[in-house]
Design a protein around this motif. Structure first.
Motif, mmCIF file in Angstrom:
data_model
loop_
_atom_site.group_PDB
_atom_site.id
_atom_site.type_symbol
_atom_site.label_atom_id
_atom_site.label_comp_id
_atom_site.label_asym_id
_atom_site.label_seq_id
_atom_site.Cartn_x
_atom_site.Cartn_y
_atom_site.Cartn_z
ATOM 1 N N ASP A 122 -14.284 -129.332 -60.783
ATOM 2 C CA ASP A 122 -15.286 -129.534 -59.728
ATOM 3 C C ASP A 122 -16.256 -128.353 -59.667
ATOM 4 O OD1 ASP A 122 -14.087 -131.913 -59.103
ATOM 5 O OD2 ASP A 122 -12.919 -131.094 -57.440
ATOM 6 N N LEU A 123 -15.717 -127.161 -59.755
ATOM 7 C CA LEU A 123 -16.572 -125.971 -59.695
ATOM 8 C C LEU A 123 -17.545 -125.923 -60.864
ATOM 9 C CD1 LEU A 123 -13.964 -123.267 -58.601
ATOM 10 C CD2 LEU A 123 -15.711 -124.350 -57.185
ATOM 11 N N LEU A 124 -17.074 -126.319 -62.044
ATOM 12 C CA LEU A 124 -17.956 -126.315 -63.202
ATOM 13 C C LEU A 124 -19.084 -127.324 -63.047
ATOM 14 C CD1 LEU A 124 -15.327 -126.033 -66.103
ATOM 15 C CD2 LEU A 124 -16.839 -124.233 -65.242
ATOM 16 N N GLU A 125 -18.801 -128.446 -62.429
ATOM 17 C CA GLU A 125 -19.827 -129.477 -62.259
ATOM 18 C C GLU A 125 -20.851 -129.090 -61.194
ATOM 19 O OE1 GLU A 125 -17.822 -133.112 -61.461
ATOM 20 O OE2 GLU A 125 -17.114 -133.378 -63.523
ATOM 21 N N LYS A 126 -20.464 -128.246 -60.270
ATOM 22 C CA LYS A 126 -21.360 -127.871 -59.167
ATOM 23 C C LYS A 126 -22.230 -126.660 -59.493
ATOM 24 C CE LYS A 126 -18.351 -129.684 -55.553
ATOM 25 N NZ LYS A 126 -17.507 -129.360 -54.383
ATOM 26 N N THR A 127 -22.065 -126.091 -60.663
ATOM 27 C CA THR A 127 -22.847 -124.928 -61.041
ATOM 28 C C THR A 127 -24.284 -125.346 -61.323
ATOM 29 O OG1 THR A 127 -20.888 -123.920 -62.012
ATOM 30 C CG2 THR A 127 -23.014 -122.983 -62.631
ATOM 31 N N ASP A 128 -25.231 -124.736 -60.618
ATOM 32 C CA ASP A 128 -26.662 -125.058 -60.769
ATOM 33 C C ASP A 128 -27.449 -123.801 -61.156
ATOM 34 O OD1 ASP A 128 -26.177 -127.701 -60.013
ATOM 35 O OD2 ASP A 128 -26.318 -127.181 -57.885
ATOM 36 N N ASN A 129 -28.747 -124.022 -61.380
ATOM 37 C CA ASN A 129 -29.698 -122.934 -61.640
ATOM 38 C C ASN A 129 -29.268 -122.071 -62.830
ATOM 39 O OD1 ASN A 129 -31.221 -123.765 -59.375
ATOM 40 N ND2 ASN A 129 -29.939 -122.506 -58.013
ATOM 41 N N LEU A 130 -28.860 -122.731 -63.886
ATOM 42 C CA LEU A 130 -28.493 -122.017 -65.100
ATOM 43 C C LEU A 130 -29.601 -122.169 -66.136
ATOM 44 C CD1 LEU A 130 -24.739 -123.038 -65.495
ATOM 45 C CD2 LEU A 130 -25.630 -120.888 -64.572
ATOM 46 N N GLN A 131 -29.709 -121.194 -66.959
ATOM 47 C CA GLN A 131 -30.652 -121.306 -68.056
ATOM 48 C C GLN A 131 -30.182 -122.370 -69.036
ATOM 49 O OE1 GLN A 131 -31.252 -117.433 -69.786
ATOM 50 N NE2 GLN A 131 -32.054 -116.537 -67.868
ATOM 51 N N GLU A 132 -31.112 -122.768 -69.922
ATOM 52 C CA GLU A 132 -30.818 -123.885 -70.820
ATOM 53 C C GLU A 132 -29.610 -123.592 -71.705
ATOM 54 O OE1 GLU A 132 -33.037 -126.562 -74.271
ATOM 55 O OE2 GLU A 132 -34.130 -125.030 -73.152
ATOM 56 N N GLU A 133 -29.582 -122.406 -72.271
ATOM 57 C CA GLU A 133 -28.483 -122.060 -73.162
ATOM 58 C C GLU A 133 -27.157 -122.019 -72.411
ATOM 59 O OE1 GLU A 133 -27.191 -118.498 -76.289
ATOM 60 O OE2 GLU A 133 -29.131 -118.440 -75.249
ATOM 61 N N GLU A 134 -27.192 -121.450 -71.212
ATOM 62 C CA GLU A 134 -25.970 -121.387 -70.409
ATOM 63 C C GLU A 134 -25.524 -122.781 -69.974
ATOM 64 O OE1 GLU A 134 -27.101 -118.818 -67.264
ATOM 65 O OE2 GLU A 134 -26.673 -116.964 -68.391
ATOM 66 N N GLY A 135 -26.530 -123.624 -69.670
ATOM 67 C CA GLY A 135 -26.207 -124.993 -69.288
ATOM 68 C C GLY A 135 -25.546 -125.763 -70.421
ATOM 69 N N GLN A 136 -26.032 -125.538 -71.655
ATOM 70 C CA GLN A 136 -25.428 -126.197 -72.809
ATOM 71 C C GLN A 136 -23.985 -125.737 -73.019
ATOM 72 O OE1 GLN A 136 -28.033 -125.416 -76.104
ATOM 73 N NE2 GLN A 136 -29.605 -126.887 -75.421
ATOM 74 N N ARG A 137 -23.758 -124.445 -72.877
ATOM 75 C CA ARG A 137 -22.396 -123.925 -73.025
ATOM 76 C C ARG A 137 -21.476 -124.481 -71.935
ATOM 77 N NH1 ARG A 137 -23.543 -117.472 -74.295
ATOM 78 N NH2 ARG A 137 -24.478 -117.775 -76.379
ATOM 79 N N LEU A 138 -22.048 -124.569 -70.741
ATOM 80 C CA LEU A 138 -21.238 -125.121 -69.653
ATOM 81 C C LEU A 138 -20.910 -126.589 -69.909
ATOM 82 C CD1 LEU A 138 -19.937 -124.708 -66.875
ATOM 83 C CD2 LEU A 138 -22.139 -125.342 -65.837
ATOM 84 N N ALA A 139 -21.857 -127.328 -70.429
ATOM 85 C CA ALA A 139 -21.615 -128.739 -70.746
ATOM 86 C C ALA A 139 -20.533 -128.868 -71.816
ATOM 87 C CB ALA A 139 -22.905 -129.405 -71.203
ATOM 88 N N GLN A 140 -20.538 -127.967 -72.780
ATOM 89 C CA GLN A 140 -19.506 -127.984 -73.819
ATOM 90 C C GLN A 140 -18.120 -127.703 -73.222
ATOM 91 O OE1 GLN A 140 -20.785 -125.128 -76.752
ATOM 92 N NE2 GLN A 140 -22.387 -126.472 -77.587
ATOM 93 N N VAL A 141 -18.103 -126.740 -72.293
ATOM 94 C CA VAL A 141 -16.830 -126.434 -71.633
ATOM 95 C C VAL A 141 -16.326 -127.636 -70.850
ATOM 96 C CG1 VAL A 141 -15.715 -125.006 -69.883
ATOM 97 C CG2 VAL A 141 -17.264 -123.956 -71.544
ATOM 98 N N GLN A 142 -17.225 -128.299 -70.150
ATOM 99 C CA GLN A 142 -16.834 -129.472 -69.366
ATOM 100 C C GLN A 142 -16.339 -130.600 -70.262
ATOM 101 O OE1 GLN A 142 -20.477 -130.240 -67.207
ATOM 102 N NE2 GLN A 142 -19.857 -128.952 -65.461
ATOM 103 N N ASP A 143 -17.037 -130.829 -71.362
ATOM 104 C CA ASP A 143 -16.601 -131.870 -72.300
ATOM 105 C C ASP A 143 -15.234 -131.541 -72.885
ATOM 106 O OD1 ASP A 143 -18.941 -133.220 -71.836
ATOM 107 O OD2 ASP A 143 -19.969 -132.460 -73.638
ATOM 108 N N ARG A 144 -15.056 -130.289 -73.229
ATOM 109 C CA ARG A 144 -13.769 -129.870 -73.788
ATOM 110 C C ARG A 144 -12.661 -130.032 -72.759
ATOM 111 N NH1 ARG A 144 -10.240 -129.883 -77.666
ATOM 112 N NH2 ARG A 144 -8.898 -128.037 -77.706
ATOM 113 N N LEU A 145 -12.952 -129.684 -71.512
ATOM 114 C CA LEU A 145 -11.955 -129.803 -70.450
ATOM 115 C C LEU A 145 -11.596 -131.261 -70.201
ATOM 116 C CD1 LEU A 145 -10.316 -128.205 -68.359
ATOM 117 C CD2 LEU A 145 -12.225 -128.478 -66.760
#
Length: 215
Positions: A122-145
């Motif tokens: 839930d916390l990972l999904e609620k993270t906003d205002n990230l740069q594009e590169e950070e957002g992509q890494r976060l999306a990868q983490v979420q997909d992996r999770l």
């Protein structure tokens, strides 16, 4: 010397005569016994007649006793067979319950851990205002999770459009139906999760209601 030999010969002769007399007397006695037995047999005097009748009666009694004993044994066999069947059924039920308990322990032993882990998601999904590169890494983490969740039987619910189910959904708000079917899920405020088909966290949802019901 001759006198002595004559004396011994006379003595032996006397002994032989006595033995012959003894054997003759015994022979006559045996003949008398056989004659008496023959007479009884000829006249039909059977001393064992009553014994034969008694033996028949005893035989019938023994047969009845054996039949009664066989009947009791058959009843005991039936009773023991029923007990055996019940014991086997009880044993099979215990075995099945034990297997189900062990299986559930394997499947749902991580249930508490999963409840806490989905909060991280839930916390990972609620993270906003990230740069594009950070957002992509976060999306990868979420997909992996989510891939790890799926691998272990933990799946996110997708209740939008489904009928409200109190075993899966928790109502947190209402929205106008606006042509939709009432009591259907229209919005998800917090994702719900199932572990091997068992709800471990209810989805917080809003459901459609008629306008007058909302008022």
């Amino acid at each position: 010397m001759a006198v002595r030999c004559l004396f011994l010969a006379r003595k032996s002769l006397n002994c032989a005569c006595r033995l012959q007399l003894f054997l003759s007397n015994d022979h006559r006695a045996l003949i008398g016994l056989y004659s008496t037995a023959a007479k009884h047999w000829g006249t039909g005097d059977n001393c064992n007649g009553d014994d034969t009748t008694d033996d028949s009666g005893h035989a019938m009694t023994n047969v009845k006793l054996l039949e009664m004993r066989a009947s009791k044994l058959e009843e005991q066999v039936r009773e023991l067979t029923e007990r055996y069947k019940r014991a086997m059924a009880d044993s099979d039920n215990v075995r099945k319950r034990t297997q189900k308990f062990v299986q559930d322990a394997k499947l749902f032993g991580i249930q508490s851990f999963c409840r806490e882990l989905v909060e991280v998601a839930d916390l990972l999904e609620k993270t906003d205002n990230l740069q594009e590169e950070e957002g992509q890494r976060l999306a990868q983490v979420q997909d992996r999770l989510q891939g790890i969740f799926t691998k272990h039987g933990l799946n996110k619910m997708s209740p939008v459009g489904d009928k409200y189910d109190p075993y899966q959904h928790e109502i947190v708000c209402h929205t106008p139906a606006e042509g939709g079917e009432p009591s259907t899920v229209t919005v998800v405020k917090q994702d719900g999760y199932k572990l091997h088909g068992r709800t471990i966290r209810h989805a917080q949802v809003g459901i459609a209601v008629m306008k007058q019901e909302q008022d």
